[in-house]
Design a protein around this motif. Structure first.
Motif, PDB file in Angstrom:
ATOM      1  N   SER A 184       0.813  -1.218   0.000  1.00  0.00           N
ATOM      2  CA  SER A 184       0.000   0.000   0.000  1.00  0.00           C
ATOM      3  C   SER A 184       0.846   1.268   0.000  1.00  0.00           C
ATOM      4  CB  SER A 184      -0.931   0.010   1.218  1.00  0.00           C
ATOM      5  OG  SER A 184      -0.187   0.132   2.423  1.00  0.00           O
ATOM      6  N   LEU A 185       2.164   1.129   0.139  1.00  0.00           N
ATOM      7  CA  LEU A 185       3.042   2.292   0.194  1.00  0.00           C
ATOM      8  C   LEU A 185       3.295   2.854  -1.204  1.00  0.00           C
ATOM      9  CD1 LEU A 185       5.710   0.973   2.746  1.00  0.00           C
ATOM     10  CD2 LEU A 185       3.781   2.489   3.225  1.00  0.00           C
ATOM     11  N   GLU A 186       3.518   4.170  -1.266  1.00  0.00           N
ATOM     12  CA  GLU A 186       3.837   4.827  -2.532  1.00  0.00           C
ATOM     13  C   GLU A 186       5.256   5.384  -2.534  1.00  0.00           C
ATOM     14  OE1 GLU A 186       0.819   7.720  -3.185  1.00  0.00           O
ATOM     15  OE2 GLU A 186      -0.749   6.230  -3.579  1.00  0.00           O
ATOM     16  N   SER A 187       5.912   5.298  -1.402  1.00  0.00           N
ATOM     17  CA  SER A 187       7.312   5.729  -1.275  1.00  0.00           C
ATOM     18  C   SER A 187       7.874   5.056  -0.030  1.00  0.00           C
ATOM     19  CB  SER A 187       7.419   7.252  -1.165  1.00  0.00           C
ATOM     20  OG  SER A 187       6.747   7.710   0.008  1.00  0.00           O
ATOM     21  N   VAL A 188       9.165   5.241   0.234  1.00  0.00           N
ATOM     22  CA  VAL A 188       9.787   4.671   1.425  1.00  0.00           C
ATOM     23  C   VAL A 188       9.605   5.645   2.588  1.00  0.00           C
ATOM     24  CG1 VAL A 188      11.912   3.815   2.470  1.00  0.00           C
ATOM     25  CG2 VAL A 188      11.484   3.446   0.021  1.00  0.00           C
ATOM     26  N   PRO A 189       8.772   5.343   3.585  1.00  0.00           N
ATOM     27  CA  PRO A 189       8.573   6.252   4.723  1.00  0.00           C
ATOM     28  C   PRO A 189       9.868   6.451   5.497  1.00  0.00           C
ATOM     29  CG  PRO A 189       6.903   4.520   4.665  1.00  0.00           C
ATOM     30  CD  PRO A 189       7.971   4.118   3.698  1.00  0.00           C
ATOM     31  N   ASP A 190      10.037   7.623   6.082  1.00  0.00           N
ATOM     32  CA  ASP A 190      11.275   7.938   6.798  1.00  0.00           C
ATOM     33  C   ASP A 190      11.557   6.955   7.915  1.00  0.00           C
ATOM     34  OD1 ASP A 190      11.685  10.080   5.144  1.00  0.00           O
ATOM     35  OD2 ASP A 190      10.831  11.572   6.528  1.00  0.00           O
ATOM     36  N   ASN A 191      10.519   6.608   8.708  1.00  0.00           N
ATOM     37  CA  ASN A 191      10.782   5.754   9.863  1.00  0.00           C
ATOM     38  C   ASN A 191      11.020   4.301   9.480  1.00  0.00           C
ATOM     39  OD1 ASN A 191       8.115   5.377   9.168  1.00  0.00           O
ATOM     40  ND2 ASN A 191       7.365   5.267  11.273  1.00  0.00           N
ATOM     41  N   GLY A 193      12.689   3.753   6.315  1.00  0.00           N
ATOM     42  CA  GLY A 193      13.949   3.922   5.597  1.00  0.00           C
ATOM     43  C   GLY A 193      15.148   4.095   6.506  1.00  0.00           C
ATOM     44  N   GLU A 194      14.907   4.513   7.767  1.00  0.00           N
ATOM     45  CA  GLU A 194      16.030   4.676   8.690  1.00  0.00           C
ATOM     46  C   GLU A 194      16.607   3.332   9.130  1.00  0.00           C
ATOM     47  OE1 GLU A 194      14.254   6.930  11.796  1.00  0.00           O
ATOM     48  OE2 GLU A 194      13.425   5.188  12.858  1.00  0.00           O
ATOM     49  N   VAL A 195      15.902   2.256   8.883  1.00  0.00           N
ATOM     50  CA  VAL A 195      16.429   0.909   9.118  1.00  0.00           C
ATOM     51  C   VAL A 195      16.960   0.416   7.774  1.00  0.00           C
ATOM     52  CG1 VAL A 195      15.918  -1.435   9.871  1.00  0.00           C
ATOM     53  CG2 VAL A 195      14.719   0.499  10.925  1.00  0.00           C
ATOM     54  N   SER A 196      18.260   0.319   7.644  1.00  0.00           N
ATOM     55  CA  SER A 196      18.869   0.029   6.342  1.00  0.00           C
ATOM     56  C   SER A 196      18.374  -1.286   5.755  1.00  0.00           C
ATOM     57  CB  SER A 196      20.392   0.016   6.457  1.00  0.00           C
ATOM     58  OG  SER A 196      20.825  -0.989   7.376  1.00  0.00           O
ATOM     59  N   GLU A 197      18.150  -2.294   6.611  1.00  0.00           N
ATOM     60  CA  GLU A 197      17.696  -3.600   6.110  1.00  0.00           C
ATOM     61  C   GLU A 197      16.271  -3.526   5.552  1.00  0.00           C
ATOM     62  OE1 GLU A 197      20.776  -4.182   9.282  1.00  0.00           O
ATOM     63  OE2 GLU A 197      18.890  -3.081   9.137  1.00  0.00           O
ATOM     64  N   ILE A 198      15.409  -2.718   6.188  1.00  0.00           N
ATOM     65  CA  ILE A 198      14.055  -2.556   5.671  1.00  0.00           C
ATOM     66  C   ILE A 198      14.067  -1.741   4.382  1.00  0.00           C
ATOM     67  CG2 ILE A 198      11.760  -1.599   6.132  1.00  0.00           C
ATOM     68  CD1 ILE A 198      12.084  -2.324   9.033  1.00  0.00           C
ATOM     69  N   GLU A 199      14.935  -0.760   4.310  1.00  0.00           N
ATOM     70  CA  GLU A 199      15.075   0.010   3.075  1.00  0.00           C
ATOM     71  C   GLU A 199      15.514  -0.902   1.927  1.00  0.00           C
ATOM     72  OE1 GLU A 199      17.015   4.213   1.566  1.00  0.00           O
ATOM     73  OE2 GLU A 199      18.134   3.008   3.012  1.00  0.00           O
ATOM     74  N   LEU A 200      16.458  -1.806   2.211  1.00  0.00           N
ATOM     75  CA  LEU A 200      16.893  -2.758   1.191  1.00  0.00           C
ATOM     76  C   LEU A 200      15.747  -3.688   0.804  1.00  0.00           C
ATOM     77  CD1 LEU A 200      19.013  -4.093  -0.579  1.00  0.00           C
ATOM     78  CD2 LEU A 200      19.828  -5.365   1.426  1.00  0.00           C
ATOM     79  N   ALA A 201      14.969  -4.127   1.794  1.00  0.00           N
ATOM     80  CA  ALA A 201      13.817  -4.989   1.502  1.00  0.00           C
ATOM     81  C   ALA A 201      12.822  -4.270   0.598  1.00  0.00           C
ATOM     82  CB  ALA A 201      13.146  -5.428   2.804  1.00  0.00           C
ATOM     83  N   LEU A 202      12.585  -2.996   0.840  1.00  0.00           N
ATOM     84  CA  LEU A 202      11.680  -2.216  -0.001  1.00  0.00           C
ATOM     85  C   LEU A 202      12.250  -2.048  -1.403  1.00  0.00           C
ATOM     86  CD1 LEU A 202      10.463   0.406   2.612  1.00  0.00           C
ATOM     87  CD2 LEU A 202       8.991  -1.164   1.337  1.00  0.00           C
ATOM     88  N   ASN A 203      13.549  -1.910  -1.507  1.00  0.00           N
ATOM     89  CA  ASN A 203      14.170  -1.832  -2.831  1.00  0.00           C
ATOM     90  C   ASN A 203      13.969  -3.128  -3.610  1.00  0.00           C
ATOM     91  OD1 ASN A 203      15.087   0.794  -2.502  1.00  0.00           O
ATOM     92  ND2 ASN A 203      17.068   0.162  -1.667  1.00  0.00           N
ATOM     93  N   LEU A 204      14.092  -4.278  -2.917  1.00  0.00           N
ATOM     94  CA  LEU A 204      13.850  -5.560  -3.582  1.00  0.00           C
ATOM     95  C   LEU A 204      12.385  -5.731  -3.957  1.00  0.00           C
ATOM     96  CD1 LEU A 204      16.063  -8.010  -1.454  1.00  0.00           C
ATOM     97  CD2 LEU A 204      16.500  -7.178  -3.774  1.00  0.00           C
TER      98      LEU A 204
END
Length: 311
Positions: A184-191, A193-204
């Protein structure tokens, strides 16, 4: 941005079971199993997701399996719909992961702990509001532990998690929110994205980074799972509205067929069309017998013989 849903097992395998997913999986497992303590420092992903093989991946390989540095085995599974004897299937997978460590002639001390992490998109334990429930072997009345943590069952029930994005505080909250709401997300939320592993998961999970073939498979698999979920919901609703036993029977029949199909895929891989048709024609009583007897079969011919000679 648009993200694929981690609830779809193909997508879950890509995000948590790819070659580049080690840090993602370490962070996730430390949050879910060890209450965010950094117990796991390294792991090896078994049968990693390979984009070049995505068109031929069978359901057998959709679970994520990892071996930790201490030899412990962790099997992680996403399940979107309930089914008959679901708890038994989870227990069977855990026992299989544990027992398959030994080769002929090996001694029992070679066995390492095994952990099953099962994420469900349905309520499994209605008697508790806890999102994460862990089970180990304990004495029934005095509660002291047996096997020293050799076998653990951990369940994460997504529908019980109701925190909004602004309410996320812990790493565990953020991972569960990712599992439940990524699509349901349209971008990477700040809170997040501040977790690098979750940011990587969102990139995948970002659809823009996926091949056309991957997107097609994820889309087909998502529709298949939703259809399965819809059939079960329809059968259950039909039983409620009509108040008749046949409605309930239809629901049990569909659930049991689904369970049998999954068990056969787990044990033997693709099901020949002739066997699939015979299973589809079985009455509920025979299907329920088959869920128990299938563990005694060593090969598909054993199953075919049982179908021919059942009484």
């Amino acid at each position: 941005m648009r993200f694929i849903s981690p609830k779809i097992d193909y997508a879950f395998k890509k995000i948590f079971g790819s070659e580049q997913s080690q840090e993602i999986l370490i962070s996730f497992l430390n949050a879910i199993i060890y209450n965010e303590e950094k117990i796991i420092q390294s792991l090896t992903i078994v049968n990693p997701y390979n984009p070049g093989q995505v068109m031929t991946l069978k359901e057998t390989y959709l679970d994520v399996k990892a071996v930790l540095a201490d030899g412990s085995i962790v099997v992680i599974e996403m399940q979107i719909a309930p089914m008959t004897a679901f708890n038994k299937r989870v227990a069977y997978n855990l026992a299989k992961a544990y027992s398959n460590q030994l080769k002929t002639g090996d001694d029992y001390p070679f066995l390492n702990p095994a952990i099953a992490v099962t994420i469900t998109d349905f309520i499994l334990f209605a008697n508790t509001a806890q999102v994460i429930n862990q089970f180990i072997f304990q004495e029934k009345t005095q509660k002291f532990e047996l096997l020293d943590g050799e076998l653990k069952l951990i369940f994460v029930e997504l529908p019980k998690f109701n925190k909004t994005l602004s309410e996320l505080q812990s790493l565990t909250d953020k991972w569960i929110y990712f599992l439940k709401e990524a699509a349901s997300l349209e971008s990477v939320p700040d809170n997040l994205g501040e977790v690098s592993e979750i940011e990587l998961a969102l990139n995948l999970a970002n659809q823009a980074t996926m091949t056309v073939e991957e997107l097609e498979v994820v889309d087909r698999r998502g529709m298949m799972l939703q259809d399965e979920k819809g059939r079960l919901a329809y059968a259950e609703e039909k039983g409620k509205k009509e108040g008749k036993e046949e409605g309930k029977e239809e629901g049990r029949l569909q659930q049991t067929k689904t369970l049998v199909g999954r068990l056969i895929l787990k044990r033997f891989g693709e099901i020949p069309l002739a066997i699939s048709r015979k299973i589809d024609e079985l009455p509920l009583s025979d299907l329920e017998r088959l869920t128990e007897e299938i563990f005694d079969f060593q090969s598909l011919p054993d199953l075919a013989s049982w179908l021919e000679n059942r009484q």
